[in-house]
Scaffold this motif. Structure first.
Motif, PDB file in Angstrom:
ATOM      1  N   ARG A 120     -12.769  -1.834   0.849  1.00 58.66           N
ATOM      2  CA  ARG A 120     -11.420  -2.073   0.337  1.00 58.66           C
ATOM      3  C   ARG A 120     -11.405  -2.988  -0.894  1.00 58.66           C
ATOM      4  O   ARG A 120     -12.393  -3.655  -1.189  1.00 58.66           O
ATOM      5  CB  ARG A 120     -10.555  -2.675   1.435  1.00 58.66           C
ATOM      6  N   ASN A 121     -10.251  -3.003  -1.530  1.00 57.43           N
ATOM      7  CA  ASN A 121      -9.980  -3.859  -2.681  1.00 57.43           C
ATOM      8  C   ASN A 121     -10.454  -5.290  -2.405  1.00 57.43           C
ATOM      9  O   ASN A 121     -10.167  -5.852  -1.364  1.00 57.43           O
ATOM     10  CB  ASN A 121      -8.453  -3.835  -2.906  1.00 57.43           C
ATOM     11  N   ARG A 156     -12.943   5.640  -5.499  1.00 56.79           N
ATOM     12  CA  ARG A 156     -11.867   5.275  -6.435  1.00 56.79           C
ATOM     13  C   ARG A 156     -12.156   3.942  -7.108  1.00 56.79           C
ATOM     14  O   ARG A 156     -11.478   3.541  -8.025  1.00 56.79           O
ATOM     15  CB  ARG A 156     -10.528   5.167  -5.701  1.00 56.79           C
TER      16      ARG A 156
ATOM     17  N   ARG B 150      -2.497  -1.468  -3.939  1.00 58.76           N
ATOM     18  CA  ARG B 150      -3.746  -2.208  -4.170  1.00 58.76           C
ATOM     19  C   ARG B 150      -3.801  -3.472  -3.315  1.00 58.76           C
ATOM     20  O   ARG B 150      -4.784  -3.762  -2.653  1.00 58.76           O
ATOM     21  CB  ARG B 150      -3.854  -2.648  -5.628  1.00 58.76           C
ATOM     22  N   ASP B 151      -2.705  -4.238  -3.375  1.00 64.08           N
ATOM     23  CA  ASP B 151      -2.678  -5.499  -2.644  1.00 64.08           C
ATOM     24  C   ASP B 151      -2.712  -5.261  -1.138  1.00 64.08           C
ATOM     25  O   ASP B 151      -3.364  -6.012  -0.404  1.00 64.08           O
ATOM     26  CB  ASP B 151      -1.422  -6.304  -3.031  1.00 64.08           C
ATOM     27  N   ASP B 153      -4.191  -2.874   0.327  1.00 57.71           N
ATOM     28  CA  ASP B 153      -5.583  -2.519   0.642  1.00 57.71           C
ATOM     29  C   ASP B 153      -6.424  -3.780   0.817  1.00 57.71           C
ATOM     30  O   ASP B 153      -7.208  -3.905   1.759  1.00 57.71           O
ATOM     31  CB  ASP B 153      -6.132  -1.658  -0.497  1.00 57.71           C
ATOM     32  N   ARG B 154      -6.225  -4.731  -0.086  1.00 55.45           N
ATOM     33  CA  ARG B 154      -6.949  -6.005  -0.007  1.00 55.45           C
ATOM     34  C   ARG B 154      -6.607  -6.742   1.279  1.00 55.45           C
ATOM     35  O   ARG B 154      -7.483  -7.262   1.962  1.00 55.45           O
ATOM     36  CB  ARG B 154      -6.556  -6.861  -1.216  1.00 55.45           C
ATOM     37  N   ILE B 156      -5.482  -5.474   4.100  1.00 52.08           N
ATOM     38  CA  ILE B 156      -6.032  -4.791   5.278  1.00 52.08           C
ATOM     39  C   ILE B 156      -7.501  -5.180   5.461  1.00 52.08           C
ATOM     40  O   ILE B 156      -7.958  -5.461   6.572  1.00 52.08           O
ATOM     41  CB  ILE B 156      -5.876  -3.253   5.149  1.00 52.08           C
ATOM     42  N   GLU B 160      -8.985  -7.146   8.701  1.00 50.54           N
ATOM     43  CA  GLU B 160     -10.101  -6.594   9.477  1.00 50.54           C
ATOM     44  C   GLU B 160     -11.232  -7.598   9.573  1.00 50.54           C
ATOM     45  O   GLU B 160     -11.870  -7.725  10.617  1.00 50.54           O
ATOM     46  CB  GLU B 160     -10.581  -5.276   8.856  1.00 50.54           C
ATOM     47  N   ASP B 192      -3.394   8.138   2.576  1.00 54.23           N
ATOM     48  CA  ASP B 192      -4.723   8.634   2.220  1.00 54.23           C
ATOM     49  C   ASP B 192      -5.605   7.506   1.677  1.00 54.23           C
ATOM     50  O   ASP B 192      -6.776   7.392   2.017  1.00 54.23           O
ATOM     51  CB  ASP B 192      -4.582   9.754   1.179  1.00 54.23           C
ATOM     52  N   ILE B 193      -5.014   6.640   0.847  1.00 58.61           N
ATOM     53  CA  ILE B 193      -5.790   5.538   0.273  1.00 58.61           C
ATOM     54  C   ILE B 193      -6.018   4.436   1.308  1.00 58.61           C
ATOM     55  O   ILE B 193      -7.135   3.951   1.476  1.00 58.61           O
ATOM     56  CB  ILE B 193      -5.064   4.960  -0.968  1.00 58.61           C
ATOM     57  N   LEU B 194      -4.980   4.046   2.012  1.00 58.97           N
ATOM     58  CA  LEU B 194      -5.092   2.880   2.893  1.00 58.97           C
ATOM     59  C   LEU B 194      -5.749   3.194   4.234  1.00 58.97           C
ATOM     60  O   LEU B 194      -6.291   2.306   4.886  1.00 58.97           O
ATOM     61  CB  LEU B 194      -3.719   2.246   3.103  1.00 58.97           C
ATOM     62  N   ALA B 195      -5.715   4.448   4.621  1.00 60.23           N
ATOM     63  CA  ALA B 195      -6.406   4.903   5.832  1.00 60.23           C
ATOM     64  C   ALA B 195      -6.070   4.076   7.078  1.00 60.23           C
ATOM     65  O   ALA B 195      -6.956   3.708   7.833  1.00 60.23           O
ATOM     66  CB  ALA B 195      -7.910   4.933   5.593  1.00 60.23           C
ATOM     67  N   ILE B 196      -4.784   3.741   7.252  1.00 56.35           N
ATOM     68  CA  ILE B 196      -4.356   3.134   8.522  1.00 56.35           C
ATOM     69  C   ILE B 196      -3.109   3.871   9.016  1.00 56.35           C
ATOM     70  O   ILE B 196      -2.479   4.599   8.257  1.00 56.35           O
ATOM     71  CB  ILE B 196      -4.057   1.610   8.409  1.00 56.35           C
TER      72      ILE B 196
END
Lengths: 218, 266
Positions: A120-121, A156, B150-151, B153-154, B156, B160, B192-196
Motif C-alpha cells: 500500500r501507499n 500502480r 491514496r490517503d 490506502d495509506r 489501511i 493492518e 479495486d484499488i483499496l481491496a477491502i
C-alpha cells in the motif's frame, strides 16, 4: 625478471599457466617447480584443471609438467592441456557465461522475497535480490530490488529493478499501470494520456535496452 | 463488552466527524448505549456537529490527566438517552494524550457502553496513533477523489500494521450523475484499488451541510437520502445484512417513466 617469467592465472575452470614463447624447456620445468612448491599450501587438496598458453609443449613434455604439478603442488591435477583457441566472438560469449555461473551473479538466480499482500501507499520495500508480490502494488508504494520484480496483480506504484545497476533486470506485472518504473539507470513513466483500465489482465514485462525501458506483452 | 470502532480517513474533510455523529446517533436510535470520542485535540468539531458545544465542562485531556472522573466528562446527548460524547480539549495539542492512555480509556468505556466510536483526526501522526490505539475495528472513509483514495490506502496499510485487520470502507459524497458521465471514480474503481470490503456508500447531499450546521445529524431526517444511507450503514455496523442503497432516485420524472416502460435511461 620475475614479472616476465611464467605467470599463473585463475579463471572460471581452474588455473592457466602463461609460458613465454622464448623460454627454454628446462627453464620452464624449473620455474614451474619453484613456483608450485612455494605455493603448495595454497593448492593443497584442491582439484583443478590446468591449461597453459604461449610456449608449445610436446605431448611428452606436457606429461612431465603435469607430473611436477601433481607432485609439488599437493593438488589433484585433473588435466593439463594447451588452452584451446576459439574464434574471438564465441570465446567472448563463452567467457561471459562461465563467469556468471562461477560467481552466480546471474540476474535469474539468487535471494528472493515474497510479499503475500497488497503493497500500500507509504510502504517501501528494499531488498537485495528479487521481489515477488502476490497482490497489487498501489500508488505511493515503492519497491526497490537489486534483482527482478514480479507483481502477480496490478502494478500502480513505483518499482526499481536492478537498483545496483543490473541492466538485465526486468519488471513483470499482470497489469502494468505504474506511476514510474526504473531498471538500473533507466527511468520510464506512463504516458500522460489516461490509459483506460478495461479490467482485462494483460501481462507485460519491462526490460532495459540501450538505457531505455521497453514494455512488451509477455 | 462494548466494541471500539475508529472512524478514520487520512485526508481531511472527507466526512469523518459527520460519519461519527450519524452512525453514533443511528446506533442510539436502535437503543444501543453509545459514546463518541473526539480525539481531534486542538481542532475539535464533533461537539459542534452534535450541537453540544455549550455543554462542555471537562474534556478528554482532563480525564487522562486525572483532573476529573471519566463520568464527569461524558456529555449526554439532547435527543437520545443512550448517547454520550467525550469531547476533545481545544487549547491543548495531540501530544497531551498517549496511546496507552487511550487504551485505558477504551477499556474503561467498554464496560459501560455497547459501542465506542472514535472520531480520528486527519493525518498519520500522534493524533492518529492515539485514535487507533484502543480500537477493535475500523471504518475508513474516502471520497471518490484520487487524493482521498491514496490517503485511504495509506491508512489501511497503517491499520493492518497495527493489527487492526479487515477495516471496512465507507465511500462518502458520491455523485451518481458524475459517475455515470465518467467524471468520477466509481465504487468499483475504488474497491479495486483499496481491496477491502465496503460498509456503505453515502451520496453527496446538501441536507448534510444543513443538518451539520444545525447540530442535528442527518440520520434522524427521514427525507434525506444521505440519512437513509447512514441508517443502512448503522444496521451493517450492528451486523445486519442490508443491500446497498440505489443512489439513482434523484432521476427526473421522464427517466423514471422510461425505466417503467423498459427504456434504457440515457
Amino acid at each position: 625478471m620475475e614479472t616476465k617469467g611464467i605467470v599463473f592465472k585463475g579463471n572460471a575452470e581452474g588455473l592457466v599457466i602463461v609460458i613465454p614463447e622464448d623460454y627454454a624447456y628446462e627453464d620452464i620445468l624449473q620455474e614451474i617447480d619453484n613456483k608450485v612448491s612455494k605455493a603448495s599450501r595454497f593448492f593443497k587438496g584442491a582439484k583443478i584443471k590446468v591449461t597453459y598458453r604461449g610456449y608449445q609443449l610436446t605431448p611428452s613434455q606436457e606429461q612431465e609438467v603435469k607430473k611436477v604439478l601433481d607432485e609439488k603442488s599437493g593438488a589433484i591435477i585433473e588435466s593439463f592441456t594447451r588452452e584451446e583457441v576459439k574464434t574471438p566472438t564465441f570465446q567472448e560469449n563463452n567467457r561471459v557465461k562461465t563467469i556468471r555461473n562461477f560467481f552466480s551473479t546471474s540476474s535469474d538466480e539468487g535471494n528472493c522475497k515474497f510479499i503475500r499482500n497488497t503493497v500500500r501507499n507509504g510502504t517501501r520495500i528494499d531488498f537485495n535480490g528479487h521481489v515477488v508480490v502476490l497482490g497489487d502494488v498501489n500508488p505511493g508504494a515503492e519497491i526497490i530490488a537489486t534483482g527482478n520484480v514480479v507483481v502477480l496483480g496490478t502494478l500502480r506504484g513505483m518499482v526499481h529493478a536492478g537498483a545496483r545497476g543490473d541492466k538485465d533486470a526486468f519488471i513483470y506485472a499482470l497489469k502494468l499501470l505504474p506511476t514510474q518504473i526504473r531498471i538500473a539507470e533507466a527511468i520510464a513513466r506512463m504516458p500522460e494520456e489516461d490509459i483506460a483500465d478495461d479490467g482485462l489482465v494483460r501481462p507485460e514485462m519491462a526490460t532495459a535496452k540501450d538505457g531505455r525501458i521497453i514494455v512488451e506483452q509477455f | 463488552m462494548g466494541e471500539v470502532i475508529v472512524i478514520t480517513s487520512g485526508k481531511g474533510g472527507v466526512g469523518k466527524t459527520t460519519t461519527t455523529a450519524n452512525i453514533g446517533t443511528g446506533l442510539a436510535v436502535h437503543g444501543k448505549k453509545v459514546v463518541l470520542i473526539d480525539t481531534d485535540i486542538g481542532l475539535r468539531n464533533l461537539d459542534v456537529v452534535m450541537g453540544l458545544e455549550n455543554r462542555i465542562v471537562y474534556d478528554l485531556v482532563d480525564v487522562v490527566e486525572g483532573t476529573c472522573r471519566l463520568k464527569q466528562a461524558l456529555i449526554k446527548d439532547k435527543r437520545f438517552d443512550g448517547l454520550y460524547l467525550l469531547p476533545a480539549a481545544q487549547t491543548r495539542d495531540k501530544n497531551s494524550v498517549s496511546p496507552e492512555q487511550m487504551m485505558w480509556l477504551c477499556d474503561e468505556l467498554r464496560k459501560e457502553f455497547d459501542y465506542i466510536l472514535i472520531d480520528c483526526p486527519a493525518g498519520i501522526e500522534q493524533g492518529f496513533k492515539n485514535a487507533i490505539a484502543g480500537a477493535d475495528r475500523a471504518i475508513v472513509i474516502t471520497t471518490p477523489e484520487v487524493s482521498a483514495v491514496r490517503d485511504a490506502d495509506r491508512i489501511i496499510g497503517l491499520l493492518e500494521s497495527q493489527e487492526i485487520r479487515n477495516p471496512r470502507l465507507l465511500i462518502n459524497r458520491v455523485r451518481p450523475d458524475m459517475v455515470k458521465r465518467g467524471d468520477m471514480m466509481s465504487m468499483e474503481d475504488i474497491v479495486d484499488i483499496l481491496a477491502i470490503k465496503m460498509i456503505g456508500v453515502v451520496p453527496d447531499d446538501e441536507n448534510i451541510i444543513i443538518s451539520t450546521n444545525r447540530g442535528e445529524p442527518a440520520v434522524i431526517d427521514n427525507k434525506s437520502l444521505a440519512g437513509q444511507a447512514y441508517r443502512n450503514i448503522t444496521k451493517r455496523v450492528m451486523g445486519e445484512d442490508v443491500p446497498l442503497l440505489d443512489l439513482n432516485v434523484s432521476d427526473g420524472f421522464l427517466s423514471k417513466m422510461k425505466k417503467l416502460f423498459g427504456f434504457k435511461s440515457a
